[in-house]
Design an enzyme around this catalytic site. Sequence first.
Site: not given
Length: 157
Positions: A97, A92, A82, A95
């Site tokens: 989170d 992307r 990334r 990702d």
Amino acid sequence: VICYIGIGSNLDNRRKNILRAIGLLKKDKNIKLIKKSRLYETNPLAGPAQGKYLNAVLKIETVYSPHTLLDKFKAIESALGRRSSSIKWSARTIDLDILFYGKRIIKSKKLTIPHPEIKNRIFVLKPLTEIAPGLIHPVFRKTAKRLLKEYCIPHKK
Ligand code: AMP
């Protein structure tokens, strides 16, 4: 600490990216994967024109602090290629989170936990409800299932 992690990809081989990220998480002896949702295909909600996402939510157990966990996620994101983009909400490869870190409420420069966008993101609420329908959001004091039911904000492009 039990944590819930949101994971998404909309570039290259999305499924492979997600599986590789999960593989790297599993390799870390301080992270135990407890549950994973199915993969959900969703349209991008914001940002420039881009392809659809695949998203999932993981339940993990870890001894890492929230900030160390975030650093581990950043390392996995860069291992998977990334590139940091200055464009907000752009496409992307991967990702990761932190959605929830136990019942902790954290607001620092680098971290907001629970993740502030949970209630606005159908691609989080659906897989989260699949694996943890009764999980209570420590700020809203509502279950994942209830937040999904209440989700009705039409997203403007
Ligand atoms: P993104 O472009 O969505 O990957 O944003 C990454 C940045 O968001 C990170 O560098 C973090 O400092 C910040 N951030 C704030 N809260 C969270 C969270 N709960 N989980 C992951 N990143 C977060």
